[in-house]
Design an enzyme around this catalytic site. Structure first.
Site, PDB file in Angstrom:
ATOM      1  N   ALA A 114       0.826  -1.197   0.000  1.00 49.12           N
ATOM      2  CA  ALA A 114       0.000   0.000   0.000  1.00 49.12           C
ATOM      3  C   ALA A 114       0.862   1.249   0.000  1.00 49.12           C
ATOM      4  CB  ALA A 114      -0.924  -0.002   1.219  1.00 49.12           C
ATOM      5  N   ASP A 141       3.024  -8.153  12.266  1.00 48.86           N
ATOM      6  CA  ASP A 141       4.050  -7.390  11.543  1.00 48.86           C
ATOM      7  C   ASP A 141       4.578  -6.257  12.423  1.00 48.86           C
ATOM      8  OD1 ASP A 141       5.739  -6.809   9.458  1.00 48.86           O
ATOM      9  OD2 ASP A 141       4.303  -5.582   8.374  1.00 48.86           O
TER      10      ASP A 141
END
Length: 709
Positions: free
Chosen positions: A22, A133
């Site tokens: 993204a 993450d």
């Protein structure tokens, strides 16, 4: 994308970051009038329906999180092929930038950051959301020092759909947990492993595992030991190193059981009774990959004695076997009765255990069952009392969470309800600690714009921040006072912050002081909120102006804009200079026509001014009018006489003439009366000398008085 209005609401202002899947933009929410961050899915993923479905689902799950250390999700949407997530915009930098510029960080700062990250993870794990993450790039630090964890939920979509795509997770491989590297399901403890690496990096300025490729780094997570933190940075307390060692165990069962447990450890690790605690010791890590000797296909039975394989050949008898064993030096054959005894004993043990388990099971079936009371909405004490009265127990620990819409100490959730359970069962209670309270910072002396940004980062809206501008000696925009004051506790959604802000010194138009008397000037200075300059602000100076009259104002002339409180010095006349000369004209003036009256007006010019009105009076006969003048060296005085509104005569004296001395009157004669009516006989008029002289004087406008002596 820059300048594009996404969804008819979000005006894209600038690109502020990017990741494997993204792009992140700063945008302005036109509807609510605030800045937001917009994460836009990369174009290579927009046709992957499975990824888009997970992307949306996980983003919606992350939006359910409400925690001061989690970046808030405001909106999820799609415009044509553009999929986007709108989230809170944090003014500041990410932890990766902080580490790059300042690592190793001070222990107190690193622990404070790790504590806030862990608090966010505990909240997420409680809501069944695994980050997967955790890395410095996903940790934002606002200008007020508050830590915000971002990318919740999105990482899960990446691991499930795009982990095999080139470059999609390379940036995170240094923070992988061993189970992540294996490709197996990751859970809460995987996040804690990654947090341990982040804390390691903050305190040592290096990563525990490095390699030439992502695969080599992943393998090191599985099989290598890392250099212990205190070996890199000896200033790390043992209690803090213990947290890192425990959170980075390769075996998940040896790590912290939960984020809440790790958070509790972080909050107390710098206390004086813990910093020098003993170093944690663990058994050899069984998760470390061991190098095994290669096994060739033909040697798969190598562990079986040769004589055992030989006796399987046809025609091989036991006698020969005994000879073979003796020749080969092999062990004697085991007795045949040993194996049946082992089998029988094992079977008997299993039967005993089954019998014991059945007895326990049957005794449990005989336990009474009770109905779980509904305690949601009650106070903690009342809920515990109700559970105990029903024969149940509150599970330890009770879960405390901040809930702005629920009063403090009130139960808002319970693990079991509307069911029958065994007497003595445990029920988990969730109790509200009330709204999250922030501590007001000290903004006095700061710029209003900076304070407003800081409060907006806390979650306050524009209508909760009020400004009152006042004149003051401080620079424009500086905060003078605030409400609430420093240290006050407040709830973000329920507070109104009021600032008194300086708009600089008040200005006014400098008044004209020249020509006023000293007393009048001082009053005017005070009335206009001005001050006299150093000393008494008054300078005396000889002049040809009247004593006490203001001659000059300094440093600001009349009409200029000046701040209130400005200091002004005035110069005041102390009287005539020592070399000034006074002289008096004695003006002898007659009516315009003897026997009648006239209006006389005298104007003079001298060192004190021009065309000064001396006097006006009505006369009907010769009248002496004194006119006093002041002369300066090299100058002259001029007196002008007007009679019946007509200029009649002028008289002058120079400084040198006055200095030489001597004076006489100055005459302004009139006209003789008209002659009598004519007689019948013509006779020459008879005049005496006096009359002739008077007539001559009256007819001569250039009187000798016009000539200097």
């Amino acid at each position: 994308m820059i300048g594009h209005e996404l969804g008819g609401r979000y005006e894209i202002l600038a690109r502020i970051g990017e990741g494997g899947m993204a792009l992140v933009f700063k945008a302005h929410d036109i509807l609510l009038g605030r800045n937001v961050a917009v994460k836009v899915l990369r174009q290579q993923f927009v046709h992957d329906e499975e990824f888009i479905r997970r992307f949306r689902r996980e983003a919606q799950s992350a939006a359910a999180l409400s925690h001061p250390n989690v970046v808030s999700i405001y909106d999820v949407g799609q415009e044509d092929d553009t999929h986007y997530i709108v989230m809170e915009y944090v003014e500041g930098s990410n932890l990766n930038e902080v580490i790059s510029h300042r690592a190793p960080l001070q222990v107190e700062e690193a622990v404070k950051i790790a504590t806030q990250i862990c608090d966010a993870l505990e909240h997420a794990h409680h809501n069944q959301i695994i980050h997967r993450d955790i890395k410095p790039h996903n940790i934002l630090i606002g200008k007020n020092g508050r830590v915000k964890v971002t990318d919740f939920g999105i990482a899960r979509a990446v691991t499930s759909s795009t982990i095999t795509q080139a470059g999609s997770v390379v940036g995170s491989v240094h923070y992988f947990s061993p189970e992540h590297a294996k490709g197996v399901n990751t859970g809460e403890k995987s996040d804690l492993y990654s947090l341990g690496i982040v804390l390691y990096q903050m305190l040592t300025a290096k990563l525990p595992f490095l390699g030439e490729s992502p695969i080599s780094v992943a393998l090191k997570h599985l099989q290598d030991h890392f250099e212990e933190p205190r070996a890199v940075n000896r200033h790390i307390p043992q209690s803090v190193e213990n947290i890192i060692l425990r959170s980075m165990r390769k075996n998940p069962s040896e790590r912290y059981a939960s984020a809440a447990e790790m958070l509790k450890d972080l909050e107390s690790c710098l206390s004086t009774d813990r910093v020098d605690e003993d170093k944690l010791e663990f058994d050899a890590d069984m998760e470390v990959t061991r190098v095994m000797p290669a096994i060739r296909g033909g040697d798969m039975y190598a562990s079986e004695p040769a004589y055992d394989r030989e006796r399987e050949r046809p025609g091989y008898d036991n006698a020969q076997a005994s000879v073979d064993r003796r020749q080969e030096g092999g062990p004697p054959r085991r007795k045949r009765w040993v194996k049946p005894v082992i089998i029988f004993g094992g079977t008997l043990l299993v039967l005993v255990l089954l019998f014991w388990g059945l007895r326990v099971f049957l005794s449990d079936l005989e336990t009474d069952e009770v109905h779980v009371p509904y305690v949601v909405g009650k106070s903690e004490a009342e809920a515990i009392a109700d559970l105990k009265a029903a024969g149940l127990l509150p599970e330890d620990p009770i879960i405390y969470e901040a809930r702005p819409d629920i009063p403090k100490d009130q139960v808002f959730q319970q693990s079991k309800q509307n069911m029958m359970v065994k007497t003595g069962s445990y029920v988990r209670l969730y109790v509200s600690t009330g709204p999250v309270l922030e501590e007001m910072l000290d903004y006095v002396g700061q710029q209003y714009a900076d304070a407003k940004t800081s409060l907006q980062n806390m979650g306050l809206t524009d209508d909760q921040i009020l400004k009152e501008e006042v004149f003051s000696e401080q620079a424009a925009g500086t905060i003078i006072s605030q409400t609430p004051t420093k240290g006050d506790q407040f709830q973000v959604g329920q507070v109104t912050v009021k600032f008194q802000v300086s708009k600089g010194l008040e200005t006014l138009e400098m008044p004209n002081l020249v020509g006023l008397t000293q007393k009048e000037a001082i009053k005017k200075i005070s009335d206009n909120k001005l001050k006299l300059g150093p000393g008494n602000g008054i300078v005396q100076e000889p002049s040809y102006r009247p004593a006490g009259e203001v001659l000059e104002q300094f440093p600001h002339e009349a009409g200029t804009q000046v701040p209130t409180g400005t200091e002004i010095t005035i110069t005041v006349s102390s009287g005539l200079p020592a070399d000034a000369k006074e002289f008096t004209f004695n003006i002898n003036v007659a009516p315009a026509q003897l026997g009648t009256s006239s209006d006389v007006r005298i104007v003079y010019s001298d060192a004190t001014g021009q065309n000064i009105e001396c006097c006006s009076q009505k006369i009907s006969d010769w009248t002496t009018i004194p006119v006093k003048v002041i002369l300066a060296p090299g100058k002259e005085a001029v007196v002008m006489v007007h009679r019946d509104n007509q200029f009649v005569d002028t008289f002058t004296r120079t400084y040198e003439q006055v200095q030489a001395g001597g004076s006489q009157g100055e005459n302004v004669p009139g006209m003789a009366p008209p002659p009598p009516d004519p007689v019948t006989e013509e006779q020459p008029p008879v005049h005496n000398e006096g009359d002739n002289e008077h007539v001559n004087q009256g007819g001569n406008q250039n009187h000798e008085g016009n000539h200097d002596e």
